[in-house]
Design a protein around this motif. Structure first.
Motif, PDB file in Angstrom:
ATOM      1  N   GLY A 174      -1.021  10.687  11.134  1.00  0.00           N
ATOM      2  CA  GLY A 174      -0.895   8.887  10.184  1.00  0.00           C
ATOM      3  C   GLY A 174      -2.161   8.017   9.717  1.00  0.00           C
ATOM      4  N   LEU A 175      -3.649   8.218  10.063  1.00  0.00           N
ATOM      5  CA  LEU A 175      -4.148   7.697   8.752  1.00  0.00           C
ATOM      6  C   LEU A 175      -4.045   7.814   7.605  1.00  0.00           C
ATOM      7  CD1 LEU A 175      -7.237   6.807  11.562  1.00  0.00           C
ATOM      8  CD2 LEU A 175      -5.443   5.554  10.388  1.00  0.00           C
ATOM      9  N   ILE A 176      -4.204   9.641   7.154  1.00  0.00           N
ATOM     10  CA  ILE A 176      -4.320   9.912   6.432  1.00  0.00           C
ATOM     11  C   ILE A 176      -2.665   9.507   5.035  1.00  0.00           C
ATOM     12  CG2 ILE A 176      -3.347  12.232   5.308  1.00  0.00           C
ATOM     13  CD1 ILE A 176      -5.750  13.561   7.092  1.00  0.00           C
ATOM     14  N   LEU A 177      -1.716  10.049   6.090  1.00  0.00           N
ATOM     15  CA  LEU A 177      -0.887   9.271   4.850  1.00  0.00           C
ATOM     16  C   LEU A 177      -0.396   7.843   4.909  1.00  0.00           C
ATOM     17  CD1 LEU A 177       2.181   9.970   3.781  1.00  0.00           C
ATOM     18  CD2 LEU A 177       3.326   9.388   6.771  1.00  0.00           C
ATOM     19  N   SER A 178      -0.868   7.185   5.223  1.00  0.00           N
ATOM     20  CA  SER A 178      -0.865   5.592   5.501  1.00  0.00           C
ATOM     21  C   SER A 178      -2.154   5.084   3.790  1.00  0.00           C
ATOM     22  CB  SER A 178      -1.295   4.483   6.675  1.00  0.00           C
ATOM     23  OG  SER A 178      -1.033   4.685   7.604  1.00  0.00           O
ATOM     24  N   SER A 179      -3.126   5.945   3.746  1.00  0.00           N
ATOM     25  CA  SER A 179      -4.262   5.621   3.187  1.00  0.00           C
ATOM     26  C   SER A 179      -4.205   6.398   1.686  1.00  0.00           C
ATOM     27  CB  SER A 179      -5.310   6.143   3.771  1.00  0.00           C
ATOM     28  OG  SER A 179      -5.757   7.478   3.810  1.00  0.00           O
ATOM     29  N   LEU A 180      -3.010   7.339   1.453  1.00  0.00           N
ATOM     30  CA  LEU A 180      -2.693   7.784   0.659  1.00  0.00           C
ATOM     31  C   LEU A 180      -2.171   7.511  -0.261  1.00  0.00           C
ATOM     32  CD1 LEU A 180      -2.734  11.423   1.630  1.00  0.00           C
ATOM     33  CD2 LEU A 180      -3.518  10.814  -0.438  1.00  0.00           C
ATOM     34  N   THR A 181      -0.909   6.242   0.523  1.00  0.00           N
ATOM     35  CA  THR A 181       0.704   5.831  -0.042  1.00  0.00           C
ATOM     36  C   THR A 181      -0.491   4.392  -0.113  1.00  0.00           C
ATOM     37  OG1 THR A 181       0.510   5.058   2.233  1.00  0.00           O
ATOM     38  CG2 THR A 181       2.198   6.823   1.593  1.00  0.00           C
ATOM     39  N   ALA A 182      -0.971   3.942   0.212  1.00  0.00           N
ATOM     40  CA  ALA A 182      -1.778   2.739  -0.218  1.00  0.00           C
ATOM     41  C   ALA A 182      -3.018   2.668  -0.881  1.00  0.00           C
ATOM     42  CB  ALA A 182      -2.881   2.194   0.760  1.00  0.00           C
ATOM     43  N   LEU A 183      -3.234   3.728  -1.692  1.00  0.00           N
ATOM     44  CA  LEU A 183      -3.957   4.417  -2.596  1.00  0.00           C
ATOM     45  C   LEU A 183      -3.038   4.957  -3.697  1.00  0.00           C
ATOM     46  CD1 LEU A 183      -6.991   6.629  -1.962  1.00  0.00           C
ATOM     47  CD2 LEU A 183      -6.553   4.633  -3.152  1.00  0.00           C
ATOM     48  N   TRP A 184      -1.653   4.978  -3.522  1.00  0.00           N
ATOM     49  CA  TRP A 184      -0.584   5.253  -4.557  1.00  0.00           C
ATOM     50  C   TRP A 184      -0.439   2.799  -5.693  1.00  0.00           C
ATOM     51  CZ3 TRP A 184       1.825   9.040  -7.421  1.00  0.00           C
ATOM     52  CH2 TRP A 184       2.682   9.094  -8.129  1.00  0.00           C
ATOM     53  N   MET A 185       0.424   2.780  -4.321  1.00  0.00           N
ATOM     54  CA  MET A 185       0.183   1.302  -4.796  1.00  0.00           C
ATOM     55  C   MET A 185      -0.507   0.773  -5.266  1.00  0.00           C
ATOM     56  SD  MET A 185       2.495   1.088  -0.912  1.00  0.00           S
ATOM     57  CE  MET A 185       2.849  -0.458  -1.029  1.00  0.00           C
ATOM     58  N   ALA A 186      -1.703   0.725  -4.209  1.00  0.00           N
ATOM     59  CA  ALA A 186      -2.644   0.220  -5.731  1.00  0.00           C
ATOM     60  C   ALA A 186      -2.983   0.212  -6.858  1.00  0.00           C
ATOM     61  CB  ALA A 186      -4.060   0.346  -4.648  1.00  0.00           C
ATOM     62  N   ALA A 187      -2.784   1.906  -7.156  1.00  0.00           N
ATOM     63  CA  ALA A 187      -2.490   2.492  -8.501  1.00  0.00           C
ATOM     64  C   ALA A 187      -1.283   1.469  -9.367  1.00  0.00           C
ATOM     65  CB  ALA A 187      -2.676   3.623  -8.247  1.00  0.00           C
ATOM     66  N   ALA A 188      -0.557   1.294  -8.326  1.00  0.00           N
ATOM     67  CA  ALA A 188       1.001   1.226  -9.577  1.00  0.00           C
ATOM     68  C   ALA A 188       0.393  -0.496  -9.973  1.00  0.00           C
ATOM     69  CB  ALA A 188       2.131   1.743  -8.683  1.00  0.00           C
ATOM     70  N   THR A 189      -0.506  -1.399  -8.134  1.00  0.00           N
ATOM     71  CA  THR A 189      -0.362  -2.431  -8.684  1.00  0.00           C
ATOM     72  C   THR A 189      -1.095  -2.936 -10.552  1.00  0.00           C
ATOM     73  OG1 THR A 189       0.022  -2.919  -6.920  1.00  0.00           O
ATOM     74  CG2 THR A 189      -1.407  -4.625  -8.040  1.00  0.00           C
ATOM     75  N   PHE A 190      -1.896  -1.846 -10.378  1.00  0.00           N
ATOM     76  CA  PHE A 190      -2.730  -1.758 -10.999  1.00  0.00           C
ATOM     77  C   PHE A 190      -2.715  -0.917 -12.472  1.00  0.00           C
ATOM     78  CE2 PHE A 190      -6.033  -3.436  -7.851  1.00  0.00           C
ATOM     79  CZ  PHE A 190      -6.004  -4.941  -8.081  1.00  0.00           C
TER      80      PHE A 190
END
Length: 732
Positions: A174-190
């Motif tokens: 779960g932590l790997i999934l959460s961190s991967l998806t968070a990084l994708w969303m951050a990349a989309a934001t910037f």
């Protein structure tokens, strides 16, 4: 390197990660609350939904469908903009659409720490650290287990380390999934992702007509409500405006007079991936996943606590004052993954120093004989990590050792530390010993091993070392200060008093633990027959270990104790009366117990060594073939467990019981019984049987010699059986 990265990222980012995790846990609840409160879904089209909403709210401007299925309508209430959650069955408002203030606060905090873009950068860094820690933690778990195929087997650590491993194994996916998806969303934001489909350009021409019925627009009629993202209505009295439709497939414009599709752009893979990742990260549309990820995030504070506690405890190991390498006559070098082997080095250093030797203790990476001008001997204490691998701190030692020629004035001893349940028990240490033999190093002691940090194994090896050095010392090692529990004696049976050889079977009640202690693994440890109970006698800080004759499933803890002349612990134990209590703790000994098969088991013991063997028989409700060979002094005074052995022979828990008494009318030892049953034993062992031996060192040596002779004719060697885990000893 992996361990260092894992450790330092954890220490530097613990507060940030715990903050993000706790807020994530709180947010994970909202998707479930939303899913439980929204009106039930309807199998209708967008045209039907839009018609119902417009009938209920004629000023509707937009309809949105969230991934959870919640329908929200935006309209005017008089001259004020309004919004509401819509029941798709009626099109009427059923509740406010505003996000609760607490949820808005948590979202802003979780995404950016109330710091705007700077906060988003900080949280993205936190997600990156979490990803690195999770991946490195996963590889550490795999390495500790001995390979991917062993990663799901029971955790072998103890205390905080065990709790850390258990929580990590549950939460890492779960932590790997959460961190991967968070990084994708951050990349989309910037703006670091490839361009998506973007906004479709407004159509250049329209029909100029108005008023088509919603149920007459074919695109709306063929689009199920489950595919809707949003539908914007054209402005009233503006013939140039259009319907704007967004679905899971794409977005476009519909003429408000004819219903024709004026323009359409399909959803790009970037947009589809971003939508999926947003759903995976937030749980919106997959409430069960949101709760699961929240549960994983809830483990982060506990991982931080247990990880730091384990690290601090490891730092405390091996704080041994030693002389400089240039002044030492004895060099003790250690290779340890978790630090426990350094504790053994401390015990060894203390014993040797008290006997006048000058001991230098260091890491095995410092193997440089040229720096030891006064050294006469080298003792290598080598732990094995995972499936026969070297600890991280000694990963290059074998190459260094191969390249160093033997020194004529130096003798060498190699002692391996490992877990016999692994396929390559003490594999790293065995490689060192083989290189030493091949290169011609003088042998101080033959290669030996310590199983599961056994103080008994270490004490036995220490006696051999004392003989080799012509010194007099005993290695009484206590690996760590264990939490003790009060065990209350509930019954005792006495034997041998008439011949001044007091032996007692002592049964203790199990200590009670609170619910919190059980949940956190801090209660009295569950145990099986063959495990050890450490008992700290009055007047000593060092525990004495006794093999258990019961499992925690039996509801009591039982041991066999013989009173030894001058024995501090045995004297106190055999003096106990029911109601008396002693401090104790459990140490697991998984290498000494029947393998989990249906193959035969040969149990060989003498005196109080019958204890764990009785425990194995007591637990043999499945009637696996078990054959017991028991030796004692005299049937009149030393027939331990005679009644139980008779009953278990009758009910099938024991296939056979053979006794030998050294002071009976016809004296015999247990190894004599083995030799008489040579043909039977050969048959059992060739059928895959396992041999478990418990008792004194002399008895164990006699049993090993007898079995070696018995099996020699069939080409079976005890070393082979040991390597297969089919021959194990609990010797004292």
């Amino acid at each position: 390197m992996i361990r260092l990265l894992h450790r330092w990222f954890a220490l530097l980012a613990t507060v940030l990660l715990v903050t993000l995790a706790v807020s994530g846990v709180a947010l994970s609840v909202f998707p479930t609350m939303e899913a439980l409160t929204i009106p039930p879904a309807q199998q209708i089209t967008v045209a039907q939904l839009a018609s119902r909403v417009r009938d209920a709210e004629p000023t509707v401007e937009q309809i949105r469908r969230a991934p959870s299925g919640r329908i929200t309508a935006y309209y005017f209430d008089g001259d004020q903009a309004a919004s509401a959650v819509i029941d798709p069955a009626t099109g009427k408002p059923v509740g406010p659409a505003d996000t609760p203030a607490v949820e808005r606060w948590l979202i802003n905090f979780h995404r950016a720490l109330f710091l705007g873009d700077q906060g988003r950068i900080i949280t993205a860094v936190g997600a990156a650290i979490m990803l690195l820690m999770s991946i490195s933690g996963l590889f550490l778990l795999v390495r500790r287990a001995g390979g991917w195929r062993y990663v799901l087997r029971p955790v072998r650590d103890q205390g905080k380390g065990q709790l850390h491993s258990v929580i990590a194994r549950v939460t890492l996916p779960g932590l790997i999934l959460s961190s991967l998806t968070a990084l994708w969303m951050a990349a989309a934001t910037f703006g670091y992702l490839p361009e998506g489909s973007g906004t479709q350009p407004f159509p250049a021409t329209v029909s100029g007509k108005t008023g088509i019925a919603l149920d007459a627009i074919s695109t709306l009629q063929t689009t199920p409500i489950d595919e809707l993202r949003s539908l914007n209505f054209p402005s009233a009295n503006d013939a140039t405006d259009v319907f704007t439709l967004k679905t899971t497939a794409g977005q476009g414009y519909l003429d408000q007079g004819t219903g024709a599709v004026l323009a359409w752009r399909a959803m790009s893979w970037v947009d589809q991936t971003s939508d999926l990742i947003t759903m995976l990260h937030t749980g919106q549309g997959m409430a069960w996943l949101g709760l699961l990820l929240g549960l994983c995030a809830f483990g982060v504070p506990f991982l931080g606590w247990t990880g730091i506690a384990s690290w601090l405890s490891r730092r405390g190991h091996g704080k041994v004052a030693s002389v400089s390498a240039s002044a030492a006559d004895t060099i003790v070098l250690v290779a340890s993954e978790t630090g426990t082997t350094r504790g053994f080095a401390a015990t060894l250093q203390s014993a040797l120093t008290s006997n006048g030797l000058h001991v230098h203790v260091g890491s095995m990476t410092g193997f440089e004989p040229a720096r030891w001008p006064k050294a006469k001997r080298i003792i290598l204490l080598a732990a094995t990590y995972g499936d026969g691998a070297a600890p991280a701190c000694a990963s290059g030692f074998l190459e260094v050792f191969k390249a160093v020629p033997p020194c004529p004035h130096l003798s060498l001893a190699v002692l391996g530390f490992g877990d016999r349940s692994f396929p390559h028990f003490c594999g790293f240490a065995a490689q060192i010993a083989e290189i030493a033999k091949t290169n011609g190093w003088a042998e101080l002691l033959p290669f030996d091993t310590i199983d599961r940090q056994s103080p008994q194994d270490f004490s036995r090896w220490g006696r051999n070392l004392a003989k080799a050095l012509d010194l007099d010392f005993e290695l009484n090692h206590q690996p760590a200060t264990a939490k003790t529990w009060s065990l209350t004696l509930i019954s005792r049976r006495d034997y041998g008093a008439s011949v001044q050889a007091m032996t007692a079977i002592l049964r203790f009640d199990l200590p009670k633990a609170s619910l919190w202690q059980r949940l956190t693994g801090q209660g009295f440890a569950p145990f099986e027959a063959g495990d050890l109970v450490g008992i700290v006698p009055q007047g000593s800080d060092l525990p004495r270990f006794y093999s258990l004759a019961s499992s925690s499933k039996d509801g009591f803890l039982e041991i066999c104790v013989r009173k030894h002349a001058g024995g501090l612990c045995s004297g106190q134990l055999t003096a106990l009366e029911p109601g008396d209590a002693i401090p104790a703790f459990v140490r697991h000994n998984p290498a000494f117990r029947p393998l989990k098969t249906r193959k035969p088991v040969i149990l060989v013991g003498a005196g109080t060594g019958i204890g764990p063997l009785v425990g194995f028989a007591r637990a043999n409700a499945a009637h696996r073939p078990m054959h017991l060979y028991f030796g004692a002094r005299h049937p009149g005074s030393d027939a331990l467990y005679a009644e139980e052995l008779l009953n278990w022979s009758q009910d099938g828990r024991l296939a056979s019981v053979t006794t030998a008494y050294s002071r009976a009318q016809t004296p015999a030892y247990v190894q004599d019984s083995l030799r008489k049953d040579a043909a039977k034993l050969c048959s059992l062992i060739k059928a895959g049987g396992q041999v478990l031996v418990c008792g004194g060192t002399d008895m164990a040596a006699g049993v090993a010699a007898a079995l070696s002779d018995i099996l020699a004719g069939d080409g079976i060697h005890l070393s082979t059986l040991k390597a297969q885990g089919r021959y194990a000893e609990d010797v004292y």
